[in-house]
Design an enzyme around this catalytic site. Sequence first.
Site, PDB file in Angstrom:
ATOM      1  N   ARG A  26      31.681  28.214  56.363  1.00 19.21           N
ATOM      2  CA  ARG A  26      32.382  28.432  55.515  1.00 19.21           C
ATOM      3  C   ARG A  26      31.606  27.006  54.812  1.00 19.21           C
ATOM      4  O   ARG A  26      33.112  25.983  53.825  1.00 19.21           O
ATOM      5  CB  ARG A  26      33.876  28.741  55.178  1.00 19.21           C
ATOM      6  CG  ARG A  26      34.002  29.698  55.289  1.00 19.21           C
ATOM      7  CD  ARG A  26      33.147  30.943  54.476  1.00 19.21           C
ATOM      8  NE  ARG A  26      33.711  32.324  54.753  1.00 19.21           N
ATOM      9  CZ  ARG A  26      34.493  33.147  53.969  1.00 19.21           C
ATOM     10  NH1 ARG A  26      35.570  31.989  52.966  1.00 19.21           N
ATOM     11  NH2 ARG A  26      35.567  33.986  53.787  1.00 19.21           N
ATOM     12  N   ARG A  30      35.286  25.823  49.324  1.00 18.48           N
ATOM     13  CA  ARG A  30      36.294  24.877  48.283  1.00 18.48           C
ATOM     14  C   ARG A  30      36.671  23.256  48.731  1.00 18.48           C
ATOM     15  O   ARG A  30      37.758  23.161  48.644  1.00 18.48           O
ATOM     16  CB  ARG A  30      37.586  25.955  48.519  1.00 18.48           C
ATOM     17  CG  ARG A  30      37.814  27.136  48.327  1.00 18.48           C
ATOM     18  CD  ARG A  30      38.339  27.948  48.183  1.00 18.48           C
ATOM     19  NE  ARG A  30      37.400  28.974  49.716  1.00 18.48           N
ATOM     20  CZ  ARG A  30      38.570  29.715  50.371  1.00 18.48           C
ATOM     21  NH1 ARG A  30      39.510  30.072  50.377  1.00 18.48           N
ATOM     22  NH2 ARG A  30      37.664  29.611  52.392  1.00 18.48           N
ATOM     23  N   ARG A  39      32.932  25.633  40.249  1.00 18.24           N
ATOM     24  CA  ARG A  39      33.526  26.312  39.937  1.00 18.24           C
ATOM     25  C   ARG A  39      34.739  26.808  38.889  1.00 18.24           C
ATOM     26  O   ARG A  39      35.150  27.746  38.198  1.00 18.24           O
ATOM     27  CB  ARG A  39      34.628  27.054  41.616  1.00 18.24           C
ATOM     28  CG  ARG A  39      35.429  27.730  41.689  1.00 18.24           C
ATOM     29  CD  ARG A  39      34.916  29.091  42.646  1.00 18.24           C
ATOM     30  NE  ARG A  39      36.125  30.130  42.249  1.00 18.24           N
ATOM     31  CZ  ARG A  39      37.100  30.781  41.709  1.00 18.24           C
ATOM     32  NH1 ARG A  39      36.901  30.503  40.411  1.00 18.24           N
ATOM     33  NH2 ARG A  39      38.058  31.202  41.965  1.00 18.24           N
ATOM     34  N   ASP A  76      28.373  36.364  49.800  1.00 19.03           N
ATOM     35  CA  ASP A  76      29.543  37.121  50.335  1.00 19.03           C
ATOM     36  C   ASP A  76      28.894  38.051  50.540  1.00 19.03           C
ATOM     37  O   ASP A  76      28.332  38.890  50.580  1.00 19.03           O
ATOM     38  CB  ASP A  76      31.222  37.791  49.227  1.00 19.03           C
ATOM     39  CG  ASP A  76      32.027  37.574  49.846  1.00 19.03           C
ATOM     40  OD1 ASP A  76      33.189  36.593  50.402  1.00 19.03           O
ATOM     41  OD2 ASP A  76      32.454  38.414  50.583  1.00 19.03           O
ATOM     42  N   TYR A 154      36.316  46.342  55.021  1.00 18.74           N
ATOM     43  CA  TYR A 154      36.256  46.400  53.797  1.00 18.74           C
ATOM     44  C   TYR A 154      36.096  47.840  52.522  1.00 18.74           C
ATOM     45  O   TYR A 154      37.419  47.990  51.099  1.00 18.74           O
ATOM     46  CB  TYR A 154      35.495  45.468  52.781  1.00 18.74           C
ATOM     47  CG  TYR A 154      36.450  44.078  53.358  1.00 18.74           C
ATOM     48  CD1 TYR A 154      37.752  43.270  52.830  1.00 18.74           C
ATOM     49  CD2 TYR A 154      35.957  43.545  54.841  1.00 18.74           C
ATOM     50  CE1 TYR A 154      38.309  42.288  53.301  1.00 18.74           C
ATOM     51  CE2 TYR A 154      35.917  42.154  54.701  1.00 18.74           C
ATOM     52  CZ  TYR A 154      37.144  41.603  54.696  1.00 18.74           C
ATOM     53  OH  TYR A 154      37.683  40.340  54.836  1.00 18.74           O
TER      54      TYR A 154
HETATM   55  O1  CP3 Z   1      29.749  29.523  54.834  1.00 20.11           O
HETATM   56  C1  CP3 Z   1      29.623  29.628  53.642  1.00 20.11           C
HETATM   57  O2  CP3 Z   1      30.228  27.917  52.906  1.00 20.11           O
HETATM   58  C2  CP3 Z   1      28.644  30.221  52.543  1.00 20.11           C
HETATM   59  C3  CP3 Z   1      29.961  31.139  51.763  1.00 20.11           C
HETATM   60  C4  CP3 Z   1      30.691  32.824  52.255  1.00 20.11           C
HETATM   61  C5  CP3 Z   1      31.835  32.639  51.508  1.00 20.11           C
HETATM   62  N1  CP3 Z   1      32.435  33.930  51.592  1.00 20.11           N
HETATM   63  C6  CP3 Z   1      31.570  32.116  50.120  1.00 20.11           C
HETATM   64  C7  CP3 Z   1      33.868  32.528  49.891  1.00 20.11           C
HETATM   65  C8  CP3 Z   1      30.800  33.171  53.742  1.00 20.11           C
HETATM   66  C9  CP3 Z   1      29.584  32.855  54.642  1.00 20.11           C
HETATM   67  C10 CP3 Z   1      31.239  34.138  53.212  1.00 20.11           C
HETATM   68  C11 CP3 Z   1      31.072  35.296  54.316  1.00 20.11           C
HETATM   69  C12 CP3 Z   1      32.660  36.150  54.551  1.00 20.11           C
HETATM   70  N2  CP3 Z   1      33.404  36.556  53.854  1.00 20.11           N
HETATM   71  C13 CP3 Z   1      33.275  36.337  55.622  1.00 20.11           C
HETATM   72  C14 CP3 Z   1      33.208  36.459  56.893  1.00 20.11           C
HETATM   73  C15 CP3 Z   1      33.211  35.149  57.515  1.00 20.11           C
HETATM   74  C16 CP3 Z   1      34.171  35.028  57.566  1.00 20.11           C
HETATM   75  O3  CP3 Z   1      35.166  34.219  57.005  1.00 20.11           O
HETATM   76  O4  CP3 Z   1      34.931  35.693  58.280  1.00 20.11           O
HETATM   77  C17 CP3 Z   1      34.000  37.428  55.408  1.00 20.11           C
HETATM   78  C18 CP3 Z   1      34.897  37.774  55.825  1.00 20.11           C
HETATM   79  C19 CP3 Z   1      33.921  37.229  53.490  1.00 20.11           C
HETATM   80  C20 CP3 Z   1      35.803  37.998  52.879  1.00 20.11           C
HETATM   81  C21 CP3 Z   1      36.098  37.175  52.067  1.00 20.11           C
HETATM   82  N3  CP3 Z   1      35.669  36.346  51.095  1.00 20.11           N
HETATM   83  C22 CP3 Z   1      37.171  37.569  51.555  1.00 20.11           C
HETATM   84  C23 CP3 Z   1      38.705  37.281  53.223  1.00 20.11           C
HETATM   85  C24 CP3 Z   1      37.762  36.289  50.972  1.00 20.11           C
HETATM   86  C25 CP3 Z   1      38.894  35.678  50.693  1.00 20.11           C
HETATM   87  C26 CP3 Z   1      39.278  34.593  51.525  1.00 20.11           C
HETATM   88  C27 CP3 Z   1      39.146  33.484  51.205  1.00 20.11           C
HETATM   89  O5  CP3 Z   1      38.648  32.777  52.509  1.00 20.11           O
HETATM   90  O6  CP3 Z   1      39.336  32.659  49.841  1.00 20.11           O
HETATM   91  C28 CP3 Z   1      36.567  35.593  49.701  1.00 20.11           C
HETATM   92  C29 CP3 Z   1      36.105  35.027  49.072  1.00 20.11           C
HETATM   93  C30 CP3 Z   1      35.942  33.892  49.295  1.00 20.11           C
HETATM   94  N4  CP3 Z   1      34.409  34.142  49.999  1.00 20.11           N
HETATM   95  C31 CP3 Z   1      35.542  32.187  48.892  1.00 20.11           C
HETATM   96  C32 CP3 Z   1      34.400  31.791  49.145  1.00 20.11           C
HETATM   97  C33 CP3 Z   1      34.148  30.296  48.733  1.00 20.11           C
HETATM   98  C34 CP3 Z   1      36.155  32.012  48.259  1.00 20.11           C
HETATM   99  C35 CP3 Z   1      36.714  32.303  46.894  1.00 20.11           C
HETATM  100  C36 CP3 Z   1      36.474  31.218  45.633  1.00 20.11           C
HETATM  101  O7  CP3 Z   1      35.869  30.937  45.741  1.00 20.11           O
HETATM  102  O8  CP3 Z   1      37.189  31.711  44.957  1.00 20.11           O
END
Ligand code: CP3
Length: 345
Positions: A26, A30, A39, A76, A154
């Site tokens: 991640r 953010r 964003r 994502d 999901y």
């Molecule tokens: O690693 C990175 O920086 C690359 C980007 C990346 C995102 N999601 C961007 C994202 C990666 C590798 C993911 C994987 C992901 N997404 C997982 C597996 C990794 C883990 O954390 O267990 C999962 C379960 C998701 C599903 C997901 N996406 C959720 C549950 C959420 C909401 C909660 C949260 O973490 O914000 C997201 C949103 C998300 N995915 C954001 C980002 C940067 C935040 C949204 C935003 O910027 O508005």
Amino acid sequence: MNLQNDLILRAAKGEEIERYPVWLMRQAGRILPEYRAVRNSLSGFKELVETPELAAEVTIQPVDILEVDAAIIFSDILVVPEAMGLSYQMVEKKGPWFEETIRAESELSKLDDNIDVEDRLSYVTEAIRITNKELNGRVPLIGFAGAPWTIFCYMTEGQGSKTFSVARKILYTNPTLAHDLLNRITEVTIQYLHAQVDAGAHLVQVFDSWAGILGHEQYAEFGLKYLDRITEAIKDVPVTVFAKGAYSSMEAIADLSCNTVGLDWNMNMKEVREAIGEKRTLQGNLDPCALYSDHSEVERMTNNMLDSFISKRHIVNLGHGVYPDIDPEKVKTFIKTVKNYEIQF
Ligand code: CP3
């Protein structure tokens, strides 16, 4: 294109390394004000994911600012269910939301048949091409996908959950449906990862974020079986499997056809190393909360972790994604500490 820094690829393959490579799950997100600026100029998260030039820009930000040893493509895991026909929304402060879910055989008709995965997810492959062009070989680019079990969670639950009891209920009440859906997810995921590799991903990571909510036997049947198909299908680049919370399956994961096994921060690196030997690289696993400490503590805890390694086969990371309110300066201290560390073996 020749890579100027291929440390993570050598580490994944168990080849000689002069220092441990480091990146953060991640990282493209953010924690960086530079990310939030991009964003906030958009309608939302999905617009960023679906605009390849901007996805490439935020993918490269942590390479420039944090000096990590790898980029991970900004996207994502939920683009896969969307490509299959279940679209999602990312609700501010709440997380993912699916209008439609699959909880019965009759609902499988909501999924599209015979999809062209490469075409539906061309915004990701395009982002990979642009990123590599702009990185110009500075560091490798990591592609990724969710593991079938986590995507199943999901698609059935329709949103995040602490227990995913809707998803787990199906494993008991309708295992045929579960296997049917897991099969479909697996097929699409293999095609998707192949497309990412063809577009230029140098390594791929499969995230099984919800592995830890299944019992040992259920994880073998509904998790590992499909991870096995995926790892067998990806042959051209190193593969990392990160199965959060899958404590009792670490040896089984190391037996998959993967190069690297990711560990969360609750896992004991030394125990896992002793159990699996030298055959795989281990990745992880500092507690993401450790980065709330002050700089000298971050440095001390990072050095402690590195001192505890009993082998050279490591890629350094946190034990899960970096939390959004972590000070990027702490992340830099973590990274600098790893880069300055002299390997003992
Ligand atoms: O690693 C990175 O920086 C690359 C980007 C990346 C995102 N999601 C961007 C994202 C990666 C590798 C993911 C994987 C992901 N997404 C997982 C597996 C990794 C883990 O954390 O267990 C999962 C379960 C998701 C599903 C997901 N996406 C959720 C549950 C959420 C909401 C909660 C949260 O973490 O914000 C997201 C949103 C998300 N995915 C954001 C980002 C940067 C935040 C949204 C935003 O910027 O508005």
